[in-house]
Design an enzyme around this catalytic site. Structure first.
Site, PDB file in Angstrom:
ATOM      1  N   GLU A  63      -3.269   7.563  -4.245  1.00 52.86           N
ATOM      2  CA  GLU A  63      -3.079   6.259  -3.625  1.00 52.86           C
ATOM      3  C   GLU A  63      -2.831   5.178  -4.673  1.00 52.86           C
ATOM      4  O   GLU A  63      -3.467   5.169  -5.720  1.00 52.86           O
ATOM      5  CB  GLU A  63      -4.358   5.930  -2.838  1.00 52.86           C
ATOM      6  CG  GLU A  63      -4.358   4.609  -2.134  1.00 52.86           C
ATOM      7  CD  GLU A  63      -5.725   4.313  -1.506  1.00 52.86           C
ATOM      8  OE1 GLU A  63      -5.924   4.690  -0.342  1.00 52.86           O
ATOM      9  OE2 GLU A  63      -6.586   3.732  -2.189  1.00 52.86           O
ATOM     10  N   TYR A  99       0.860  -1.190   0.000  1.00 50.17           N
ATOM     11  CA  TYR A  99       0.000   0.000   0.000  1.00 50.17           C
ATOM     12  C   TYR A  99       0.896   1.240   0.000  1.00 50.17           C
ATOM     13  O   TYR A  99       1.845   1.334   0.773  1.00 50.17           O
ATOM     14  CB  TYR A  99      -0.908   0.034   1.243  1.00 50.17           C
ATOM     15  CG  TYR A  99      -1.717   1.306   1.300  1.00 50.17           C
ATOM     16  CD1 TYR A  99      -2.999   1.360   0.764  1.00 50.17           C
ATOM     17  CD2 TYR A  99      -1.179   2.470   1.846  1.00 50.17           C
ATOM     18  CE1 TYR A  99      -3.727   2.540   0.773  1.00 50.17           C
ATOM     19  CE2 TYR A  99      -1.902   3.659   1.851  1.00 50.17           C
ATOM     20  CZ  TYR A  99      -3.167   3.679   1.320  1.00 50.17           C
ATOM     21  OH  TYR A  99      -3.873   4.855   1.317  1.00 50.17           O
TER      22      TYR A  99
END
Ligand code: GDP
Ligand code: MN
Length: 378
Positions: free
Chosen positions: A189, A101
């Protein structure tokens, strides 16, 4: 404003972030053609502006063009969290070894961007935060100084990335940071950033949230808005200049001022109700705006009562009271309502409402309690 995965990834790619080859399709046949052009297995990905598409069945692998067509046919038209899938992204499938992530958000307390990273990517980061908070690394970046190489390098080591990945990771993080800053994003992201064959990193999912207040500086980005993805209410609210967020409760709230709207939602919850929306009609709202707002609130079939909470400053309470009555002439409804008007011309406002038998409350507490009772059918 949210950007789609394919839009976000294309922006990341302009900043040197490696992404899979792929194209967008709006029909199954088109998906088949793209799969044929790409060659090899593909992944068919619903383009809807919500997270967790994978879990909802909106991301599927296909081994060849035939299967790509069948899978695209299945995913197109699918309902994911209330949104209909109109487009799919057909990407070359990645052979994933690991999922990382990597995201950047604004940390309001620190007043700077903060990079968030975890070796446990793929799943939603909120889940990791709950189950394994130590697996999340945070790196605040002073925007005056910018992201330095040693920051990026240290983060790569913190994530436990091997030597082969450090240089690639630094380039990706610097690209993501530049994209975040240059687009005036509130979130950028990559989840997951994956490790694939040949010791390569690849961004297979991307997400950008743009700051609406900075959109005027980015006409090219503003044009990317997908109007198909907006609900009727969101569109109507945006065009009328209302800040509106739909929620799941039963008490519609019409408030002037964002802070007051938040406080109103809190007090509704405090008295055992659930707000149906956040709605800020802004300062100086006249009757047509009130009517639009009321129409938007009443379109939600879950709404059982409406609470007006108006603080008269620039906005005059008598104007709002007239607005409420005019709105009720335009909108046919038997949903019970209550108003709390305080501030400039409050007496006049309450008299106007009283003359029309529209209930008002003396305090916010009383109004919220009344709204909760009304919603429960009292
Ligand atoms: P999200 O569920 O909306 O976040 O959509 P993602 O694009 O992140 O996809 C969800 C999950 O599907 C990822 O975490 C991966 O595990 C898997 N996935 C996505 N793309 C690929 C791919 O190209 N190959 C493989 N094997 N899995 C993929
Ligand atoms: Mn994802």
């Amino acid at each position: 404003m949210k950007l789609h995965e394919y839009q976000s990834k294309r922006i990341f790619a302009e900043y040197g972030v490696p992404i899979p080859k792929g194209e967008v399709a709006t029909s199954a046949v088109e998906a088949r053609d793209i799969a044929r052009k790409l060659g090899g297995p593909v992944v068919i990905k619903s383009q809807v502006l919500v997270g967790g598409r994978g879990k909802a069945g909106g991301v599927k692998l296909a081994k060849d063009p035939d299967e790509a067509e069948a899978v695209a046919d299945q995913i197109l038209g699918m309902d994911i969290k209330g949104l209909t899938v109109e487009k799919v992204l057909v990407d070359q499938a990645a052979d994933i070894k690991e999922e990382i992530y990597l995201g950047i958000v604004i940390d309001r307390a620190r007043q700077m961007p903060v990079i968030i990273a975890s070796a446990e990517g793929g799943v939603e980061i909120e889940e990791v935060a709950k189950t394994n908070p130590d697996a999340i690394k945070r790196l605040p970046v002073d925007p005056q100084v910018g992201l330095m190489d040693f920051h990026a390098r240290n983060l790569a080591f913190d994530l436990g990335l091997g030597r082969a990945y450090v240089g690639q990771f630094m380039k990706i993080l610097k690209g993501l940071y530049a994209a975040f800053i240059n687009t005036d994003a509130s979130l950028a992201e990559i989840n997951p950033l994956v490790v694939v064959e040949g010791e390569k990193l690849l961004a297979v999912d991307g997400k950008i949230l743009l700051d609406d207040n900075a959109l005027y500086r980015h006409p090219d980005l503003a044009e990317m808005r997908d109007v198909q993805e907006e609900t009727d209410s969101e569109r109507e609210a945006r065009l009328a200049g209302l800040s509106f967020v739909k929620l799941d409760g039963e008490i519609g709230c019409m408030v002037n001022g964002a802070g007051l709207a938040m406080a109103t939602m809190d007090i509704v919850k405090y008295y055992g109700g659930e707000p149906a929306n956040f709605l800020d009609i802004g300062g100086g709202a006249k009757s047509d705006k009130v009517a639009t707002a009321l129409r938007i609130i009443l379109r939600d079939p879950k709404v059982k009562a409406v609470l007006f909470n108006i603080f008269g400053g620039i906005t005059r309470c008598d104007e709002v009271a007239k607005g409420i009555l005019e709105a009720l002439e335009q909108v046919d409804t038997n949903i019970p309502m209550v108003a709390r008007l305080v501030g400039t011309n409050e007496e006049e406002g309450r008299e106007i409402l009283a003359a029309a038998n529209f209930p008002s409350a003396a305090s916010l507490g009383e109004a919220a309690q009344r709204a909760v009772e009304l919603a429960k059918g009292a």
